[in-house]
Design a protein around this motif. Structure first.
Motif, mmCIF file in Angstrom:
data_model
loop_
_atom_site.group_PDB
_atom_site.id
_atom_site.type_symbol
_atom_site.label_atom_id
_atom_site.label_comp_id
_atom_site.label_asym_id
_atom_site.label_seq_id
_atom_site.Cartn_x
_atom_site.Cartn_y
_atom_site.Cartn_z
ATOM 1 N N THR A 346 0.832 -1.200 0.000
ATOM 2 C CA THR A 346 0.000 0.000 0.000
ATOM 3 C C THR A 346 0.868 1.253 0.000
ATOM 4 N N MET A 347 1.983 1.175 0.728
ATOM 5 C CA MET A 347 2.862 2.340 0.790
ATOM 6 C C MET A 347 3.540 2.603 -0.562
ATOM 7 N N TYR A 348 3.730 1.513 -1.331
ATOM 8 C CA TYR A 348 4.387 1.643 -2.628
ATOM 9 C C TYR A 348 3.538 2.527 -3.533
ATOM 10 N N LYS A 349 4.161 3.528 -4.123
ATOM 11 C CA LYS A 349 3.484 4.485 -4.987
ATOM 12 C C LYS A 349 2.382 5.252 -4.265
ATOM 13 N N GLY A 350 2.491 5.338 -2.946
ATOM 14 C CA GLY A 350 1.518 6.149 -2.225
ATOM 15 C C GLY A 350 1.970 7.589 -2.190
ATOM 16 N N ASN A 351 1.264 8.369 -1.425
ATOM 17 C CA ASN A 351 1.618 9.769 -1.271
ATOM 18 C C ASN A 351 1.745 9.987 0.234
ATOM 19 N N ILE A 352 2.828 9.475 0.795
ATOM 20 C CA ILE A 352 2.874 9.214 2.227
ATOM 21 C C ILE A 352 3.085 10.489 3.025
ATOM 22 N N ARG A 353 2.213 10.736 3.962
ATOM 23 C CA ARG A 353 2.377 11.866 4.870
ATOM 24 C C ARG A 353 2.925 11.336 6.181
ATOM 25 N N LEU A 354 4.132 11.759 6.499
ATOM 26 C CA LEU A 354 4.781 11.221 7.694
ATOM 27 C C LEU A 354 4.345 12.003 8.927
ATOM 28 N N GLN A 355 3.064 11.974 9.207
ATOM 29 C CA GLN A 355 2.591 12.590 10.446
ATOM 30 C C GLN A 355 2.635 11.562 11.552
ATOM 31 N N SER A 356 2.431 12.017 12.790
ATOM 32 C CA SER A 356 2.728 11.131 13.925
ATOM 33 C C SER A 356 1.996 9.784 13.864
ATOM 34 N N PRO A 357 0.703 9.716 13.514
ATOM 35 C CA PRO A 357 0.080 8.386 13.491
ATOM 36 C C PRO A 357 0.783 7.456 12.512
ATOM 37 N N MET A 358 1.261 7.998 11.383
ATOM 38 C CA MET A 358 1.944 7.159 10.398
ATOM 39 C C MET A 358 3.283 6.671 10.944
ATOM 40 N N ILE A 359 3.950 7.525 11.721
ATOM 41 C CA ILE A 359 5.221 7.083 12.309
ATOM 42 C C ILE A 359 4.958 5.885 13.227
ATOM 43 N N TYR A 360 3.891 5.988 14.009
ATOM 44 C CA TYR A 360 3.540 4.849 14.868
ATOM 45 C C TYR A 360 3.245 3.612 14.032
ATOM 46 N N ALA A 361 2.543 3.816 12.909
ATOM 47 C CA ALA A 361 2.191 2.667 12.078
ATOM 48 C C ALA A 361 3.439 2.021 11.498
ATOM 49 N N ILE A 362 4.404 2.861 11.077
ATOM 50 C CA ILE A 362 5.643 2.305 10.514
ATOM 51 C C ILE A 362 6.415 1.552 11.592
ATOM 52 N N ALA A 363 6.463 2.148 12.795
ATOM 53 C CA ALA A 363 7.131 1.466 13.906
ATOM 54 C C ALA A 363 6.439 0.147 14.194
ATOM 55 N N PHE A 364 5.114 0.165 14.132
ATOM 56 C CA PHE A 364 4.358 -1.078 14.339
ATOM 57 C C PHE A 364 4.792 -2.132 13.341
ATOM 58 N N LEU A 365 4.864 -1.743 12.052
ATOM 59 C CA LEU A 365 5.208 -2.721 11.019
ATOM 60 C C LEU A 365 6.538 -3.385 11.323
ATOM 61 N N MET A 366 7.516 -2.560 11.698
ATOM 62 C CA MET A 366 8.851 -3.126 11.925
ATOM 63 C C MET A 366 8.855 -4.034 13.158
ATOM 64 N N ILE A 367 8.243 -3.552 14.232
ATOM 65 C CA ILE A 367 8.300 -4.320 15.477
ATOM 66 C C ILE A 367 7.445 -5.571 15.377
ATOM 67 N N PHE A 368 6.277 -5.423 14.776
ATOM 68 C CA PHE A 368 5.416 -6.606 14.704
ATOM 69 C C PHE A 368 6.048 -7.686 13.842
ATOM 70 N N THR A 369 6.800 -7.277 12.809
ATOM 71 C CA THR A 369 7.479 -8.280 11.992
ATOM 72 C C THR A 369 8.414 -9.121 12.849
ATOM 73 N N VAL A 370 9.190 -8.446 13.688
ATOM 74 C CA VAL A 370 10.097 -9.194 14.567
ATOM 75 C C VAL A 370 9.291 -10.076 15.519
ATOM 76 N N GLY A 371 8.229 -9.500 16.083
ATOM 77 C CA GLY A 371 7.396 -10.270 17.007
ATOM 78 C C GLY A 371 6.807 -11.492 16.338
ATOM 79 N N GLY A 372 6.326 -11.306 15.102
ATOM 80 C CA GLY A 372 5.723 -12.430 14.407
ATOM 81 C C GLY A 372 6.748 -13.486 14.048
ATOM 82 N N LEU A 373 7.914 -13.041 13.566
ATOM 83 C CA LEU A 373 8.922 -14.015 13.144
ATOM 84 C C LEU A 373 9.464 -14.814 14.323
ATOM 85 N N THR A 374 9.631 -14.162 15.473
ATOM 86 C CA THR A 374 10.128 -14.936 16.609
ATOM 87 C C THR A 374 9.072 -15.925 17.080
ATOM 88 N N GLY A 375 7.824 -15.678 16.685
ATOM 89 C CA GLY A 375 6.794 -16.666 16.969
ATOM 90 C C GLY A 375 7.088 -17.992 16.280
#
Lengths: 572, 239, 146, 376
Positions: A346-375
């Motif tokens: 979804t982010m690919y070719k988007g028009n990304i506004r890096l406002q605070s909620p989006m920063i949280y969402a990006i942080a979520f993506l990175m952290i959840f990936t680690v959380g999921g993989l260690t599962g």
């Protein structure tokens, strides 16, 4: 989705006069309200309170573990502290928070309904939650409970001397509050959608909420009856789950995890719900593979009922059943992977506004990936043998629960804050805070992966016999301090925004969705007129958006500089 | 769609709550909500049924001998009473559909009488168990002969493990007790419903749905007993 | 909103005779299950007579339950959505019974030292000092409760 | 493996650990790979497609079945491969070979009782031979426990009322952590100790010595050693000398003292005469003997007295002292494992004042682990 609201004069001005916050001011009007938005705020205040208590317990644990021989607590107290941390965080915060706050607030708004189907039941569920929470707290104050949040028998039923009965009854009642919330959501989503709001025009938030409700309704009663049996055992000294009369302690674990594994998804699916909204709206692009993301929520809910046994690989469960559970656990990883990749796309070719909620969402993506993989380490029966019940597990589920749910919660709180309160906060501080949370979080929990792999068991008060673990514990405690700061800051700047923040207007983020069509804060009946939905969900056009954005930003910056607004808003 | 209702207009129908567009939507919501709640109840009892199944399967002979103390006749009478109460309940709903107020009240009262009969019989059953020290806990019967008579022996040897018998009675009291709690709750709900019908409250008289919801709950209680009866009272001797 | 609701207030009124017939059927089934329980049914294939007996009782119970659900609870005449939710509880219950998979594929038997004493007193209530000689070679005589 | 003071991996000391680590590191590689992809992708897109940047946003894609299937099937396949290796490892961990050395473990709040097949018992310390498969048969006396040896990568729940099994072959001699890894109450974190993997020869010797590395001595033997060590024989010889009376056959003889009183030479008298010799000086001798008060431990005195009692007669070599009570050798010579277990079980029931570690107050070094430190 830009639904067509039949215009009836100036929406914003009408709402200025009366919204759900200022319609009545008495305490009774809050405590006896049927308005889903007010109940959501009641939940926001009460869950924050329990989260605060749970965090204090977490802080104590981390402080205590800086020294291999403990610092201030006796073992018994330590056990009560970590049990309180688990019980408060799981049963009074994680399971409840996002569905009861954002679900309550947004489900009717997003589908164009005036309220949830059963407003009085909704209020009753808040009272059940408060009764349960109060009982849990009372149990912790008058004697405490030292069983861990898992209440494994026969320790909890025949041996522990704490206030197990009181706390369990508290959990039982709080459990019914989540069941009633779930019932409310299911009926509302089925029956109260606005005209034109077909299933595939629903925001993904609603899909995930529906999947969550499904599990709340069907899994919670199992743990309710199981915990009730523990009380039965304690009260009548009657071993249903201990072997004196031929009962089986492992049976308790089966029944407990039959709920508690779905409960993990009850905690994380609402986080997916929020992140889907954030990614779509801040990438200004329709979610890639809407159907896949929607159905992956249901797949997670369905498969979530079939994997409870992966918590029990070393509990003397049958080897064959362990292998089956391990296989299904690997299957349930796939829908989560689908979600992650779809969000990226979804982010690919988007028009990304890096406002605070989006920063949280990006942080979520990175952290959840680690959380999921260690599962995956824990889902494979062989590797789980060494890692189970060590700090590796602790780190894994904190990556999912804190890094996942908590970050999504914060992201959602920032995103819908203007809708809830009608005020904008300072986006600059919020972005700094997102970074603080991200750094603090990783510093806290990444060392725990390593120390768990080294063999540090969870729920250990002392490790003086293994001083090699200390370095990691100190790192973790340092991180927890930073993380704590990241949780305290929003309380200040969000509260400040109530008094000093500029008026937000109906749609400060330029987002799509029915909730942004009404004023901020919304009027008591949500919409002045029942909206009719004609467009598809997340109906953005990145290319034309881009051109419009540039002009908007210029315009807003000019206005802001004229008004002397000092937040840094030039992020787009 | 067609129906664009202004929020300030709560409709002419005072039974309609503000959050719904029309009475049809409201009725549908109530029925679906009730079913969702009942699926919760299915899982609630279901977990107990599972525990019962597991232990029964493991300790067949002990459970069989322990069950010999239960009275099949009383159980069968209780089953009939509950089935009949389900019938009167469904007749109450039908009368509500036809808006026959007095019929509704009459059928509901009959249902309550049945429920009370059930509880009275249950009381006698429980007291006979308690008299023979078959209540779980520290005071559980130690003398198999006194508790189960000749059933407890096979070829002159003690055949029953009293621990497992106690487990049986733990489940018996637990499950039938939880069921009885549901019956009592049902009686209270039906009483409240009767009161609403007596005072001609519009919330029930205008539409049959509230009566139907109470009916669904009551049938569910019946449903649980339909399974409890063969599982507890009609055990085959292991052969 | 109204578009998605099947207007159930055009409700279906079931005649009394249907209900009465159902009740009679239910009572007959109840008598049938009591009657069937008085026999020791023979084994069929891999199932022992005990299992067959229990199966018969449960099949009759399921039939009764279906009658109650379909007729008394009116599921026969209700929306697909209601039917789905009726099914959901029972389907999840079947998943719960998946726990049996564990007990059928592992050795599940309690060791002697753990059972309460033959005189019925719970082992945890016996004095600590009491030393009971092993009942058989596998007996661990573990102390239950301090 | 470690990085400065940060250990990065637990010791790899069993055959299971050797099989475990490749699977673990494969999973680490897989996780790192996907984490890097996601993190890099997210950051890259966030920068590249930040609002206001000039990037190609034409022909946006909203649905793409092949792509969806790609990232459904690839993780699924990778997952299934890892599932296969994980399961193969699991089956290996769960299937003990036939020729195992049998050891029995009883868990209770908050200690481990361990019984070797020849009847040797120990607490909180497990001695195992290197290179020989060992199978632990475990049961709990009270609540759930879990027997966990990180260096061996093995862990198994210890359940009340049921036996559970655990097996491994130690591959490296050394001492490793032993933890209880299922929360079991107040002193859960102190319910542990160590696993000592020994050379098979040392282990056999350890077993036959009743759980000690060197053969235990009888009290008389120990006394003889002390007798020689403090040079009693310099003065006390086989005959009365000028300096000191002979101690041969002194036990239970009446001694006449310088002041005319007399006493029977019982245990108490002998002890007194060692630590405070001038209280009763035998008639005819002076104050020449050193005072041993504070010089000898009570244990030494006991052994010395025992030796003095048998001076002049052959010394028994059967150990009568219980130096290490937890590892007390037993008279049982088991014919099979279950009768050994049963026989030891009877002993397990006899009151054992040291069985539960003292409650920890303040200092950490008290408790089961410290108490067992001298067990080696």
């Amino acid at each position: 989705m830009s639904s067509t609201v039949i215009p009836s004069g100036e929406l914003g001005q009408q709402a200025e006069e009366s919204n759900y916050l200022n319609v009545k001011h008495t305490i009774a009007s809050w405590l006896l309200t049927g308005d889903h938005k007010r109940i959501a705020l009641l939940y926001l205040v009460s869950t924050s309170f329990f989260f605060f208590l749970g965090s204090i317990a977490a802080g104590l644990i981390r402080y205590e573990l800086t020294s291999p021989a403990g610092v201030v607590l006796e073992s018994e107290t330590y056990n009560k502290v970590f049990s309180s941390h688990g019980i408060l965080m799981v049963f009074t915060f994680l399971v409840v928070a996002i569905p009861a706050i954002f679900g309550n607030f947004l489900v009717p708004l997003m589908i164009g309904a005036r309220d949830l189907a059963f407003p009085r039941l909704n209020l009753a569920s808040w009272y059940m939650y408060m009764t349960g929470g109060t009982l849990i707290l009372a149990g912790m104050i008058f004697g405490g409970v030292d069983t861990g949040w898992t209440f494994y028998t026969p320790y909890s039923s025949m041996y522990s001397n704490g206030q197990v009965t009181m706390v369990i009854i508290g959990i039982f009642i709080a459990g019914f509050s989540t069941i009633t919330t779930g019932i409310n959501f299911v009926v509302t989503i089925h029956k109260m959608r606005a005209p034109g709001m077909t299933w595939f025009r629903l925001p993904l938030f609603i899909w995930a909420m529906y999947a969550t409700s499904l599990m709340m309704i069907l899994a919670t009663p199992v743990v309710a009856i199981t915990l009730l049996l523990v009380v039965y055992e304690r009260t009548f000294k009657l071993p249903v789950f201990s072997p004196e009369l031929g009962g089986d302690p492992v049976l308790f674990q089966h029944l407990f995890w039959f709920y508690s594994h779905p409960a993990v998804y009850i905690m994380i699916l609402p986080a997916f719900a929020i992140v889907s909204e954030l990614i779509a709206n801040f990438s200004r692009k329709r979610i890639f593979g809407y159907h896949f993301v929607a159905f992956s929520s249901l797949a997670i809910a369905g498969l979530g009922f079939l994997v409870w046994g992966h918590h029990m690989f070393v509990s003397s469960q049958s080897m064959y059943e362990s292998i089956v559970f391990s296989l299904i656990s690997y299957l349930v990883a796939v829908p989560s992977a689908i979600k992650i990749f779809n969000w990226m796309a979804t982010m690919y070719k988007g028009n990304i506004r890096l406002q605070s909620p989006m920063i949280y969402a990006i942080a979520f993506l990175m952290i959840f990936t680690v959380g999921g993989l260690t599962g995956l380490f824990l889902g494979a029966a062989g590797t789980d043998i060494h890692l189970t019940a060590t700090y590796f597990v602790v780190a894994h589920f904190h990556y999912v629960m804190v890094g996942g749910t908590m970050l999504a919660f914060l992201g959602g709180l920032h995103y819908w804050w203007p809708k809830i309160t009608g005020r904008m906060f300072s986006d600059g501080i919020a972005k700094v805070n997102a970074v603080i949370v991200f750094v603090g979080f990783n510093l806290t929990f990444f060392p725990q992966f390593i120390v768990g792999w080294l063999g540090m068991p969870r729920r250990y008060h002392y490790y003086y016999f293994a001083p090699e673990f200390q370095a990691y514990h100190i790192m973790s405690t340092l991180g927890a301090t930073v993380l704590g700061l990241g949780f305290i800051l929003p309380a200040f700047y969000l509260t400040m925004s109530l008094f000093t923040g500029p008026k937000a207007g109906p749609n400060p983020w330029g987002a799509h969705g029915l909730e942004w069509e009404t004023s901020s804060p919304p009027p008591t009946s949500n919409f002045t007129e029942t909206p009719i939905v004609m467009d598809e969900v997340y109906d953005f056009d990145p290319v034309s958006d881009h051109a419009k954005d540039l002009k908007d930003i210029e315009e807003r910056n000019r206005r802001r500089s004229e008004e002397g607004y000092c937040g840094s808003e030039d992020d787009n | 769609m067609s129906a664009i209702t202004n929020t300030s207009d709560h409709g002419h129908d005072s039974a309609l709550h503000h959050q719904f567009e029309d009475i049809g939507q409201q009725n549908d919501s109530y029925i679906v909500g009730m079913w969702v709640f009942l699926s919760t109840e299915v899982m609630f009892f279901g977990a107990l049924f599972f525990i019962y199944t597991l232990y029964r399967w493991n300790y067949q002979l002990d459970f069989y001998i322990a069950h010999e103390h239960l009275d099949v006749k009383l159980g069968a009478i209780n089953t009939s009473v509950l089935l009949f109460s389900s019938f009167t309940m469904v007749m109450a709903v039908q009368s509500a559909q036809l808006k026959r107020r007095l019929h509704v009240i009459g059928y509901l009262l009959t249902t309550i009488v049945c429920a009370c009969t059930f509880l009275v019989i249950k009381y006698f059953e429980y007291s006979s168990k308690i008299a023979d020290h078959l209540y779980p806990g520290a005071g559980f019967a130690t003398d198999a002969h006194a508790a189960f008579g000749a059933h407890a022996f096979e070829a002159g040897k003690l055949a029953v493990n009293m621990n497992h018998a106690q487990l049986f009675y733990a489940l018996y009291f637990g499950m039938t007790g939880l069921h009885a709690v549901h019956i009592i709750a049902g009686i209270l709900v039906i009483l409240a419903l009767i009161r609403l019908w007596v005072i001609r409250a519009k919330s029930v008289t205008l539409d049959y749905i509230p009566t139907e919801m109470v009916g669904l709950y009551w049938h569910f209680v019946d449903l649980v007993w339909i399974f409890l009866f063969p599982l507890f009272y009609l055990m085959p001797k292991p052969h | 909103m109204a578009s998605q609701t099947s207007h159930s207030h055009e409700h279906h009124i079931v005649p009394t005779s249907t209900y009465l017939l159902t009740l009679i059927l239910l009572v007959l089934l109840m008598l049938a299950t009591v009657w069937a329980a008085s026999f020791n049914l023979p084994a069929i294939g891999p199932f022992s007579g005990t299992v067959v007996n229990q199966m018969v009782a449960l099949i009759i119970a399921t039939a009764k339950a279906l009658l109650v659900i379909m007729v008394f609870m009116g599921v026969r005449w209700s929306s697909t959505l209601a039917k789905l939710w009726v099914a959901s509880g029972f389907v999840t219950l079947i998943l719960l019974f998946g726990i049996l998979g564990d007990y059928t594929t592992r050795h599940y038997e309690h060791q002697h030292g753990w059972e309460a004493r033959p005189d019925g007193s719970l082992p945890r209530s016996t004095p600590d000092e009491e030393v009971v000689p092993p009942i058989n070679a596998n007996d661990l005589n573990v102390k239950i409760r301090q | 493996m470690s990085f400065f003071n940060f250990p990065l991996a637990p010791p790899q000391a069993s055959n299971i650990a050797q099989a475990y680590d490749p699977v673990f590191y494969a999973l680490v590689a897989l996780s790192v790979f996907f984490t890097v992809i996601v993190c890099a992708g997210v950051i890259l897109f966030a920068i590249r497609y930040k609002a206001g940047t000039k990037a190609d946003r034409s022909r946006p894609m909203y649905e793409n079945l092949p792509l969806e299937l790609t990232w459904t099937i690839i993780p699924l396949l990778l997952g299934l491969v890892m599932f296969y290796f994980g399961t193969a490892l699991f089956v290996k961990i769960k299937t003990p070979p036939k020729n195992c050395e049998q050891i029995f473990v009883i868990g209770k709040q908050w200690m481990w009782h361990i019984q070797h097949s020849n009847g040797v018992r120990e607490n909180n310390t497990l001695h195992v031979p290197v290179g020989k498969p060992v199978k632990l048969t475990m049961i709990s006396q009270d609540v759930l426990h879990a027997f966990y040896i990180p260096a061996f990568r093995v862990q198994m729940g210890v359940v009340p009322g049921r036996y559970t099994e655990l097996w491994f072959t130690a591959t490296q001699a050394g001492e490793y952590h032993l933890f209880c890894n299922m929360y079991c109450g107040t002193q859960h974190s102190e319910m542990g100790g160590k696993v000592v993997a020994m050379d098979p020869k040392d282990y056999a010797e350890w077993l036959s010595n009743g759980g000690q590395s060197v053969a235990p001595m009888s009290m008389e033997q120990a006394g003889a050693k002390i007798y020689a060590k403090v040079h009693c024989d310099n003065c006390h010889g086989a005959e009365d000398t000028l300096h000191a009376p002979s101690l041969y056959g002194i036990y239970n003889k009446r001694r006449i003292f310088a002041d005319g009183t007399s006493l029977l030479a019982d245990d108490e008298y002998l002890r007194d005469s060692i630590i405070r010799p001038y209280d009763h000086i035998t008639a005819g001798y002076g104050e020449t003997m050193p005072v041993y008060q504070g010089q000898l431990t009570e244990e030494d005195v006991l052994n010395l007295v025992a030796y003095i009692k048998v001076l002049g007669t052959p010394i028994a070599t059967t150990p009568t002292s219980i130096v290490n009570r937890h590892s007390a050798p037993t008279a049982v010579s088991p014919t099979n494992e279950s009768s050994a277990l049963a026989a030891n079980a009877v002993q397990a029931n006899t009151p054992d004042p040291d069985a539960t570690p003292t409650r920890r107050v303040g200092s950490p070094a008290v408790g089961a682990v410290a108490a067992e430190g001298r067990n080696r």
